[in-house]
Each structure stands twice: as C-alpha cells, then as structure tokens.
Design a protein around this motif. Sequence first.
Motif, PDB file in Angstrom:
ATOM      1  N   ALA A 103       0.849  -1.201   0.000  1.00  0.00           N
ATOM      2  CA  ALA A 103       0.000   0.000   0.000  1.00  0.00           C
ATOM      3  C   ALA A 103       0.883   1.248   0.000  1.00  0.00           C
ATOM      4  O   ALA A 103       0.598   2.218  -0.717  1.00  0.00           O
ATOM      5  CB  ALA A 103      -0.923  -0.017   1.211  1.00  0.00           C
ATOM      6  N   ILE A 104       1.958   1.233   0.779  1.00  0.00           N
ATOM      7  CA  ILE A 104       2.815   2.428   0.845  1.00  0.00           C
ATOM      8  C   ILE A 104       3.436   2.732  -0.518  1.00  0.00           C
ATOM      9  O   ILE A 104       3.469   3.890  -0.945  1.00  0.00           O
ATOM     10  CB  ILE A 104       3.893   2.253   1.944  1.00  0.00           C
ATOM     11  CG1 ILE A 104       3.203   2.433   3.299  1.00  0.00           C
ATOM     12  CG2 ILE A 104       5.039   3.258   1.776  1.00  0.00           C
ATOM     13  CD1 ILE A 104       4.087   2.555   4.482  1.00  0.00           C
ATOM     14  N   GLN A 105       3.880   1.701  -1.222  1.00  0.00           N
ATOM     15  CA  GLN A 105       4.471   1.953  -2.549  1.00  0.00           C
ATOM     16  C   GLN A 105       3.434   2.587  -3.491  1.00  0.00           C
ATOM     17  O   GLN A 105       3.742   3.510  -4.245  1.00  0.00           O
ATOM     18  CB  GLN A 105       5.000   0.649  -3.171  1.00  0.00           C
ATOM     19  CG  GLN A 105       6.149  -0.004  -2.400  1.00  0.00           C
ATOM     20  CD  GLN A 105       7.460   0.802  -2.436  1.00  0.00           C
ATOM     21  OE1 GLN A 105       7.558   1.847  -3.101  1.00  0.00           O
ATOM     22  NE2 GLN A 105       8.466   0.358  -1.690  1.00  0.00           N
ATOM     23  N   ILE A 106       2.201   2.123  -3.405  1.00  0.00           N
ATOM     24  CA  ILE A 106       1.141   2.691  -4.265  1.00  0.00           C
ATOM     25  C   ILE A 106       0.886   4.148  -3.865  1.00  0.00           C
ATOM     26  O   ILE A 106       0.797   5.035  -4.716  1.00  0.00           O
ATOM     27  CB  ILE A 106      -0.163   1.861  -4.147  1.00  0.00           C
ATOM     28  CG1 ILE A 106       0.047   0.472  -4.756  1.00  0.00           C
ATOM     29  CG2 ILE A 106      -1.341   2.572  -4.816  1.00  0.00           C
ATOM     30  CD1 ILE A 106      -1.080  -0.529  -4.487  1.00  0.00           C
ATOM     31  N   ILE A 107       0.814   4.395  -2.564  1.00  0.00           N
ATOM     32  CA  ILE A 107       0.486   5.761  -2.103  1.00  0.00           C
ATOM     33  C   ILE A 107       1.623   6.728  -2.453  1.00  0.00           C
ATOM     34  O   ILE A 107       1.376   7.879  -2.823  1.00  0.00           O
ATOM     35  CB  ILE A 107       0.174   5.761  -0.588  1.00  0.00           C
ATOM     36  CG1 ILE A 107      -1.066   4.892  -0.319  1.00  0.00           C
ATOM     37  CG2 ILE A 107      -0.087   7.181  -0.088  1.00  0.00           C
ATOM     38  CD1 ILE A 107      -1.315   4.596   1.147  1.00  0.00           C
ATOM     39  N   ILE A 108       2.869   6.264  -2.367  1.00  0.00           N
ATOM     40  CA  ILE A 108       4.012   7.127  -2.734  1.00  0.00           C
ATOM     41  C   ILE A 108       3.814   7.611  -4.181  1.00  0.00           C
ATOM     42  O   ILE A 108       3.920   8.805  -4.483  1.00  0.00           O
ATOM     43  CB  ILE A 108       5.351   6.353  -2.621  1.00  0.00           C
ATOM     44  CG1 ILE A 108       5.686   6.062  -1.161  1.00  0.00           C
ATOM     45  CG2 ILE A 108       6.490   7.129  -3.309  1.00  0.00           C
ATOM     46  CD1 ILE A 108       6.885   5.133  -0.961  1.00  0.00           C
ATOM     47  N   LYS A 109       3.498   6.667  -5.058  1.00  0.00           N
ATOM     48  CA  LYS A 109       3.377   7.027  -6.486  1.00  0.00           C
ATOM     49  C   LYS A 109       2.159   7.919  -6.730  1.00  0.00           C
ATOM     50  O   LYS A 109       2.186   8.804  -7.589  1.00  0.00           O
ATOM     51  CB  LYS A 109       3.293   5.751  -7.326  1.00  0.00           C
ATOM     52  CG  LYS A 109       4.621   4.997  -7.298  1.00  0.00           C
ATOM     53  CD  LYS A 109       4.527   3.607  -7.861  1.00  0.00           C
ATOM     54  CE  LYS A 109       5.801   2.856  -7.449  1.00  0.00           C
ATOM     55  NZ  LYS A 109       5.719   1.444  -7.651  1.00  0.00           N
ATOM     56  N   MET A 110       1.104   7.711  -5.963  1.00  0.00           N
ATOM     57  CA  MET A 110      -0.085   8.554  -6.133  1.00  0.00           C
ATOM     58  C   MET A 110       0.155   9.958  -5.568  1.00  0.00           C
ATOM     59  O   MET A 110      -0.289  10.956  -6.146  1.00  0.00           O
ATOM     60  CB  MET A 110      -1.296   7.913  -5.450  1.00  0.00           C
ATOM     61  CG  MET A 110      -1.744   6.641  -6.174  1.00  0.00           C
ATOM     62  SD  MET A 110      -3.292   6.002  -5.506  1.00  0.00           S
ATOM     63  CE  MET A 110      -4.446   7.261  -6.055  1.00  0.00           C
ATOM     64  N   ALA A 111       0.873  10.017  -4.432  1.00  0.00           N
ATOM     65  CA  ALA A 111       1.169  11.335  -3.837  1.00  0.00           C
ATOM     66  C   ALA A 111       2.051  12.140  -4.789  1.00  0.00           C
ATOM     67  O   ALA A 111       1.845  13.339  -4.988  1.00  0.00           O
ATOM     68  CB  ALA A 111       1.846  11.159  -2.483  1.00  0.00           C
ATOM     69  N   ALA A 112       3.016  11.450  -5.407  1.00  0.00           N
ATOM     70  CA  ALA A 112       3.901  12.121  -6.367  1.00  0.00           C
ATOM     71  C   ALA A 112       3.081  12.627  -7.549  1.00  0.00           C
ATOM     72  O   ALA A 112       3.193  13.787  -7.959  1.00  0.00           O
ATOM     73  CB  ALA A 112       4.981  11.159  -6.836  1.00  0.00           C
ATOM     74  N   ALA A 113       2.209  11.772  -8.071  1.00  0.00           N
ATOM     75  CA  ALA A 113       1.419  12.151  -9.246  1.00  0.00           C
ATOM     76  C   ALA A 113       0.481  13.313  -8.947  1.00  0.00           C
ATOM     77  O   ALA A 113       0.173  14.132  -9.812  1.00  0.00           O
ATOM     78  CB  ALA A 113       0.606  10.948  -9.724  1.00  0.00           C
ATOM     79  N   ASN A 114       0.027  13.399  -7.728  1.00  0.00           N
ATOM     80  CA  ASN A 114      -0.927  14.454  -7.362  1.00  0.00           C
ATOM     81  C   ASN A 114      -0.256  15.755  -6.949  1.00  0.00           C
ATOM     82  O   ASN A 114      -0.939  16.734  -6.671  1.00  0.00           O
ATOM     83  CB  ASN A 114      -1.861  13.957  -6.263  1.00  0.00           C
ATOM     84  CG  ASN A 114      -3.003  13.106  -6.829  1.00  0.00           C
ATOM     85  OD1 ASN A 114      -4.023  13.628  -7.253  1.00  0.00           O
ATOM     86  ND2 ASN A 114      -2.797  11.801  -6.884  1.00  0.00           N
ATOM     87  N   GLY A 115       1.075  15.740  -6.859  1.00  0.00           N
ATOM     88  CA  GLY A 115       1.780  17.012  -6.675  1.00  0.00           C
ATOM     89  C   GLY A 115       2.371  17.288  -5.308  1.00  0.00           C
ATOM     90  O   GLY A 115       2.834  18.403  -5.062  1.00  0.00           O
ATOM     91  N   PHE A 116       2.377  16.319  -4.393  1.00  0.00           N
ATOM     92  CA  PHE A 116       3.098  16.562  -3.136  1.00  0.00           C
ATOM     93  C   PHE A 116       4.574  16.757  -3.472  1.00  0.00           C
ATOM     94  O   PHE A 116       5.098  16.162  -4.419  1.00  0.00           O
ATOM     95  CB  PHE A 116       2.922  15.388  -2.162  1.00  0.00           C
ATOM     96  CG  PHE A 116       1.666  15.497  -1.349  1.00  0.00           C
ATOM     97  CD1 PHE A 116       1.625  16.297  -0.216  1.00  0.00           C
ATOM     98  CD2 PHE A 116       0.513  14.829  -1.730  1.00  0.00           C
ATOM     99  CE1 PHE A 116       0.453  16.436   0.522  1.00  0.00           C
ATOM    100  CE2 PHE A 116      -0.663  14.957  -0.996  1.00  0.00           C
ATOM    101  CZ  PHE A 116      -0.690  15.763   0.131  1.00  0.00           C
ATOM    102  N   GLY A 117       5.255  17.586  -2.674  1.00  0.00           N
ATOM    103  CA  GLY A 117       6.653  17.887  -2.961  1.00  0.00           C
ATOM    104  C   GLY A 117       7.615  17.024  -2.172  1.00  0.00           C
ATOM    105  O   GLY A 117       8.770  16.827  -2.561  1.00  0.00           O
ATOM    106  N   GLU A 118       7.140  16.526  -1.032  1.00  0.00           N
ATOM    107  CA  GLU A 118       8.034  15.765  -0.163  1.00  0.00           C
ATOM    108  C   GLU A 118       7.256  14.686   0.575  1.00  0.00           C
ATOM    109  O   GLU A 118       6.131  14.912   1.012  1.00  0.00           O
ATOM    110  CB  GLU A 118       8.673  16.706   0.869  1.00  0.00           C
ATOM    111  CG  GLU A 118       9.642  16.009   1.784  1.00  0.00           C
ATOM    112  CD  GLU A 118      10.194  16.916   2.893  1.00  0.00           C
ATOM    113  OE1 GLU A 118      11.298  16.640   3.354  1.00  0.00           O
ATOM    114  OE2 GLU A 118       9.504  17.873   3.281  1.00  0.00           O
ATOM    115  N   LEU A 119       7.879  13.536   0.741  1.00  0.00           N
ATOM    116  CA  LEU A 119       7.268  12.465   1.534  1.00  0.00           C
ATOM    117  C   LEU A 119       8.217  12.101   2.664  1.00  0.00           C
ATOM    118  O   LEU A 119       9.409  11.895   2.446  1.00  0.00           O
ATOM    119  CB  LEU A 119       7.031  11.226   0.671  1.00  0.00           C
ATOM    120  CG  LEU A 119       6.078  11.409  -0.510  1.00  0.00           C
ATOM    121  CD1 LEU A 119       5.984  10.125  -1.323  1.00  0.00           C
ATOM    122  CD2 LEU A 119       4.683  11.791  -0.012  1.00  0.00           C
TER     123      LEU A 119
END
Length: 544
Positions: free
Chosen positions: A66-82
């Motif tokens: 789930a974390i790997q999926i959320i990382i890629k979705m957060a990146a695609a949606n424009g978050f700048g930092e995780l």
Amino acid sequence: MQVKTYTTTPYDDQKPGTSGLRKKVKVFQKPGYLENFVQSIFNSLENFQGKTLVLGGDGRFFNRQAIQIIIKMAAANGFGELIIGQGGLLSTPAASNIIRQYQAFGGIILSASHNPGGPDEDFGIKYNVSNGGPAPEKFTDALYQQTKVITSYKIAELDDVDLDSIGEWSLEGLKIRVIDSVADYAQLMAKIFDFELIKQSIAAGLITLRFDAMHAITGPYATQILEGMLGATAGSVFNAVPLEDFGGGHPDPNMAHAHELTEIMFGDNPPTLGAASDGDGDRNMIMGANIFVTPSDSLAIMAANAQLIPAYAKGISGVARSMPTSQAVDRVAQALKIPCYETPTGWKFFGNLLDAGKITLCGEESFGSGSNHVREKDGLWAVLFWLNLIARKRQSIADIVLEHWQKYGRDIYCRHDYEAVDTTIANDILDFLRSQLPNLQGKVWGDYVVKYADEFSYTDPVDHSVSSQQGIRIGFSNGSRIVFRLSGTGTIGATLRIYLERYERDAQSLLQDAQVALAELSDIAEQLCQVKQRTGRTEPTVIT
Ligand code: G16
C-alpha cells in the motif's frame, strides 16, 4: 515525471468509520479499491502542491504494498516531499508527532488498529491533518462524497522506493526522506517525563515491569525506550518483534487478548507494572500486581496526579472523555475546578479542544489516553506516565488506585460487546431503544430510577459543528449509567457495545468484583435492548 491517469468506477462502501476506513485485506486488494480511496483523499484536499506528506503504518499485511502505491499517487498528485518511517513503519502517535514536528501538510496512516492482521484479516487507512490529528468529520464526510463520484486516479511511473534505508533523496523532483521510526518520538517522551527518576527507580529495583507489544508496532518503540533508555531488564518487553499477522494474535490490549500479560500480573511474583499496547500503538492497558486499571480510572488518576509529571507540573487546563467513558475523570475535574468535556467516541473530537488549549489530557474507555503532546491517543505515553507516577509516589499501582477511590469514590465499570451481529438486527435494536426514550424517565428497577434517557448529540465548542446520533444514554438518579452504541471500527456485521457504570462511595464496597456489582445493570440493559433475545446469544463476545 510520467503520470498515468486510470479510469475507475466508485465503490459504494468507502464511508470512513470511527477512525478511517477499515476493511478486510481482500477488499483493499480489489482492483482500484485502495487507489480510489487515496485519490478521494487527495481530491478532498486543497493547496497541497509542493507540500509534505507523512506516510507510515503499523506493519500489518499489505502495509508495504500500500505504501508503494500511495508514494506514487502522492507524487502524481503534486506533493513535494514524503516523510516515511523506516520499513514503512510508524506508530499512530509517532506519525502524529512527525506531522507536527516537521510541519507537514498531513499524513496517511495505514492501520486497522487493534483488529487482527494477515491476508484474510483487516487493513485500514486514515488521513491526519496538519495538527497531527485524525481529520475531522467535515473532512471525512467530504471524502466519502468524493468516493461516490470518483472517475479516475493518478499514478506516477516510478520505481519502488527502498523503504529500509534511512536517508534522503530526490526522485524526479519529489523529495523522499526515510526516517528512523522511533528516534523523534523517543526524544519527545524524554522531554515530557522524568526519565532520570524512572531510570534510577528501575536500577534500584523499586520498579520492575513487563510490556506486551503483542507482535505489533510498539515493539521497537518500547524496546528502545523502556530497555534502552530506561534500563529495564532485557526481555521486559516481550512479543517485541512486529509481525505482519501479529503472530496470529488479536493485538487488542485488554485482559481477553493480552492473556500472557494477564497471567503474569495475576501469577506468582508479578512485576510492579504490566502494560500492553495495540496494533498501531495508540491504545494501552495498565496493570499492577493483581490489579487491572480500567482505562476510565487510569484517565482520572492521571488527571488527579498530573502535577507530578514534569510536562504537566504547572497544572492542566481541562480534561475530556468520550461519552461512554466513565465519569471518574469528571469528579477529578470538579475537585481541580477545571472544565471536563464529554465528546462523542473518536479521537478526532478531541482535536479542536486540544488545539484551543481547552484541555491538556483526554481519554476513552476503549483503552486510549493522551495529552496535548500529539493529537492521537498514545499507548507508550500512558505507560511512561504510570512509571513516572509510581517512581514519584513510591506506591504500588493497587495502592494508588485504592487511594484514588477512597478520595473520589469508584465508578465501577465494564463494557459488553456483541460482535458480528447481523446489521439489520443491530439497527433494529437501536430503533427499539430510541422508541422507548420518551417514556423511560422515572421508570424504576429496584434501586435504579431513570433520571434521563436520550440520544447523545455533541456541539463542538470551538467550531460549533454538530454530531448527532452518537449513542443512547440512560442515566439513573444514583449516578449509574447504561450506554448503547454501535461500533464504528468493526469489519464484520455490526458490533453492539453496552457500557455499564455504577458509582460507589461506600468505603466497604470499593473492592467489589465489577461483574458482580454490575449484574443488575446488565439485566436492565438486556430488558431495554433485548440483544440476547434478538440474536439468540447467551453472553457477550468480549467483556472489557
Ligand atoms: C478508534 C478511535 C477511538 C474509539 C475506538 C473505538 O480507536 O480512535 O476514538 O474509541 O476506535 O471505536 P468504536 O467503539 O466505534 O469501535 P482505534 O484504537 O481503533 O484507532
């Protein structure tokens, strides 16, 4: 960064419950199920582009995927930092702290808390806002609306992130920080409590302890803090290695599920303190030698003694408890002349009160307590509070509890849970209870005379939002109460919770067995709700 947009259709069962969305892993593994929910979170947020999102979970089965999926979705949606906990692990209170400490925009926490884990068990996800606390109802309602109309979600085409190496790097413009899951939290605890005093007491043999981490997230936290920093004997923390299925156990810190600890504490030569925490580290159970401290009593005792803890030495501004939690803390608040708020079940309702400085401590009967140090309940914090208290008072837990009851009286308390009840039957039970409310006042069962009967509704004193239908309360003129509500955290059918409470002031009766003392109220509860009659059950699934 390459971003792919996938078309999707809504799922109709993504309404967040008491604490986020909790479902079976198999449900989360349905095509697009997790993605729909995560995209709906992002669709409900504004102005987060370029900002920081914290990510972590309790390590249960499906956490890493789930974390790997959320990382890629957060990146695609424009978050700048995780900011991600090493191994994808963060306890819920630690995640709350990271959001606050690093001034993140928010965080996604993956956990189904005390529910079992594994391929056939439970998974969960919730969004926390910038104060570190669970998103308020206004947000979860908007999020639910989004899940009903979602048509697409976005995923960045990135390689999986190495979650196990601490470090910082940039991935096509996205900054990723994998941090030590424990370090910041441990430092925070050292600021709140008198670690030196606790350490000396342990070294001098005045305090011995056992902590059952239930193969869940608090293992590494408790080992580092209790054994590493405070010098408890190696092995004091047991079941310390987090496992994806919690070793097949039910990581719920109560006497029914933490039975290993219970046997130790009621066996020969028990240690001074016994404690356990849950799947994601926000719940706690406190035990002394031959005594279990109810969470409601624990909150009251903490409030009464807060000035003995360095962080609260200057006094506490107020306290809050969820409605079904016993009124023990109300009595302390009255004596301290500070306000006491009664909120609906759910930690999210404490957030505004904490942010506004109206309260310093809060807690719930569901094995949760916490303070203004984070915006989640905090299991290990409660354990450290009790350790600090014992070290200062130099008394056993049984003596501290008895002294408290002698001063304030005892709110004898327990909760009966009927799990996996057919949803229609459960809703019928609540409707049946509602139908009786107008006629209950003045009704008499022996010593019990109904003083009020209502359905709890809460108006937040800070933002004035109203939350209705938050449980049915029957109050008696002798201070006793019966509360009925349906759980918002289960994943199978409905769970009916019946909360029983009786106030005892008589010194001779303080030590009664709770089940015996509450037997009459339990009979009245059955007459009122007919759960046994309607379900054919003869007893509750769990009594806590
Ligand atoms: C969650 C909430 C708590 C609530 C508990 C039980 O805890 O954060 O505020 O008291 O569920 O809720 P219910 O009675 O609706 O099942 P956790 O530890 O499960 O995240």
